[in-house]
Design an enzyme around this catalytic site. Structure first.
Site, mmCIF file in Angstrom:
data_model
loop_
_atom_site.group_PDB
_atom_site.id
_atom_site.type_symbol
_atom_site.label_atom_id
_atom_site.label_comp_id
_atom_site.label_asym_id
_atom_site.label_seq_id
_atom_site.Cartn_x
_atom_site.Cartn_y
_atom_site.Cartn_z
ATOM 1 N N ASP A 28 1.392 2.409 -3.381
ATOM 2 C CA ASP A 28 1.322 3.368 -2.274
ATOM 3 C C ASP A 28 0.180 4.357 -2.481
ATOM 4 O OD1 ASP A 28 3.607 2.119 -1.266
ATOM 5 O OD2 ASP A 28 4.924 3.446 -2.421
ATOM 6 N N GLY A 87 -6.621 -11.946 13.546
ATOM 7 C CA GLY A 87 -7.185 -10.641 13.890
ATOM 8 C C GLY A 87 -7.239 -9.643 12.762
ATOM 9 N N ALA A 142 -1.453 7.371 -10.354
ATOM 10 C CA ALA A 142 -0.032 7.448 -10.011
ATOM 11 C C ALA A 142 0.864 6.793 -11.049
ATOM 12 C CB ALA A 142 0.206 6.828 -8.637
ATOM 13 N N ALA A 173 -2.479 -4.659 -12.960
ATOM 14 C CA ALA A 173 -3.638 -4.070 -13.627
ATOM 15 C C ALA A 173 -4.885 -4.939 -13.518
ATOM 16 C CB ALA A 173 -3.311 -3.827 -15.100
ATOM 17 N N THR A 193 6.181 2.877 -9.827
ATOM 18 C CA THR A 193 6.839 2.986 -8.520
ATOM 19 C C THR A 193 5.849 3.267 -7.393
ATOM 20 O OG1 THR A 193 8.894 3.744 -9.539
ATOM 21 C CG2 THR A 193 8.605 4.207 -7.202
ATOM 22 N N LYS A 227 -2.605 -5.273 3.093
ATOM 23 C CA LYS A 227 -2.474 -5.265 1.636
ATOM 24 C C LYS A 227 -1.320 -6.177 1.248
ATOM 25 C CE LYS A 227 -0.968 -2.354 -2.236
ATOM 26 N NZ LYS A 227 0.298 -3.099 -2.398
ATOM 27 N N ASP A 273 5.287 4.713 -15.014
ATOM 28 C CA ASP A 273 6.179 4.363 -13.901
ATOM 29 C C ASP A 273 5.309 3.827 -12.773
ATOM 30 O OD1 ASP A 273 8.069 4.152 -11.917
ATOM 31 O OD2 ASP A 273 8.377 6.301 -11.681
ATOM 32 N N GLY A 331 10.192 6.032 -0.906
ATOM 33 C CA GLY A 331 10.101 5.182 0.280
ATOM 34 C C GLY A 331 8.637 4.894 0.554
ATOM 35 N N ASN A 371 4.660 -5.393 0.793
ATOM 36 C CA ASN A 371 5.654 -4.607 0.041
ATOM 37 C C ASN A 371 7.040 -5.265 0.085
ATOM 38 O OD1 ASN A 371 6.188 -2.252 -1.534
ATOM 39 N ND2 ASN A 371 7.318 -1.398 0.196
#
Length: 320
Positions: free
Chosen positions: A258, A219, A298, A229, A254, A193, A252, A35, A166
């Site tokens: 994050d 703002g 990660a 990459a 995933t 982001k 991975d 999550g 996301n």
């Protein structure tokens, strides 16, 4: 250090044993805690920054698993609510041979969509903090209302609001994110982001420059545009910089984004949010470079929480 508070979905990623479309062996799925907002809370905690996760999980096997995992990584879970009214969300994750993933979500219904403002712990925004959110808590009307109100409440309390777009289109009723609703959330942020693919979807017929200028006018202080990459674009009213992430072999992806935002928020936590952080170009460049190393670390490991770097890992990342 300033605490990092994340809000939204905690779910279980069921990671497939297969890479690509091969069917030469039986497919199995391994549960990993995940999550996006929960991942960011863990990323900060593993880097030694105080973090807290706010959300709701089912009072079921997977919900208790998520709370144990968050606790084990040092995340404050006193804002996590258990419910029997819905089950914990699941995401079945498939990967191609380069580690890029696709998701099949078992949500809605799901427990995280039932969180409301009255579930907030008393005094949660009493002290200035960094509050991080994502668009996946906008997919149903009531959770969208809660999310937008929470972001405004945090901002009015003196917190710095961070938002990662996301986008997960298959979580939306029409299988496409509501650009107007997502943009409302993005415009509550000081730190934003967005991936290049997400930017191109959200801008519609506008040019990239026009869309980015609107966010700055609303703002937003700093915008980070990621592209897998490829270089990260760091943009503010006075700065546009490209920063190259390390080159690694992805297993991975995933938790890559994050880990990136978690690394950046950890650096911002240490720097402080009171005095012109967005105007310190040397700090921003260094923080984004470190965030890139966190993301690179990660993606070389499966799953989410366990793939996120610790402070000890950062030293090794500097060589990438």
């Amino acid at each position: 250090m300033i605490s990092v508070i994340t809000f939204g979905e905690a779910l279980v990623d069921m990671l497939s044993s297969r890479l690509g479309d091969t069917h030469d062996h039986q497919e199995t799925f391994t549960p990993y805690a995940g999550g996006a907002p929960a991942n960011v809370a863990v990323a900060c905690a593993r880097l030694g920054v105080p973090s807290r996760f706010l959300g709701m999980v089912g009072d079921d096997t997977f919900g208790h698993f998520l709370i144990r995992e968050l606790d084990s990584h040092g995340v404050n879970t006193h804002g996590v609510v258990l419910t029997k009214a819905a089950r914990t969300a699941l995401a079945f994750v498939s990967r191609d041979t380069q580690g890029e993933r696709t998701f099949d979500f078992y949500r809605p219904p799901a427990a995280d969509l039932l969180y409301r403002l009255h579930h907030l712990p008393p005094g949660v925004f009493e002290n200035p903090a960094i509050v991080h959110l994502c668009s996946n808590s906008l997919t149903d009307p009531e959770i969208a209302e809660t999310t937008l109100a929470l972001a405004k409440m945090a901002k009015h309390s003196g917190c710095l609001v961070s938002v990662d777009a996301n986008l997960r289109h298959n979580l939306w009723a029409e299988a496409a994110a509501d650009t107007g609703l997502v943009t409302q959330l993005l415009d509550t942020a000081e730190l934003l982001k967005v991936s290049l693919e997400e930017l191109d979807y959200l801008r519609g017929e506008q040019t990239q420059d026009a869309w980015l200028a609107q966010r700055l006018d609303a703002g937003v202080k700093v915008i980070l545009i990621t592209d897998g990459a490829n270089d990260v674009v760091l943009k503010s009213a006075a700065l546009e910089q490209r920063i190259a992430p390390p080159s690694v072999q992805a297993v991975d992806t995933t938790a890559g984004g994050d880990a990136f935002i978690g690394g950046l928020l950890a650096e911002l936590s240490r720097y402080g949010i009171a005095h012109g952080w967005h105007e310190d170009h040397a700090f921003l460049n260094a923080a984004v470079a470190l965030a890139c190393r966190c993301g690179a670390h990660a993606v070389t490991r499966p799953g989410a929480y366990a793939a996120l770097p610790t402070q000890t890992d950062i030293d090794a990342l500097r060589a990438l």
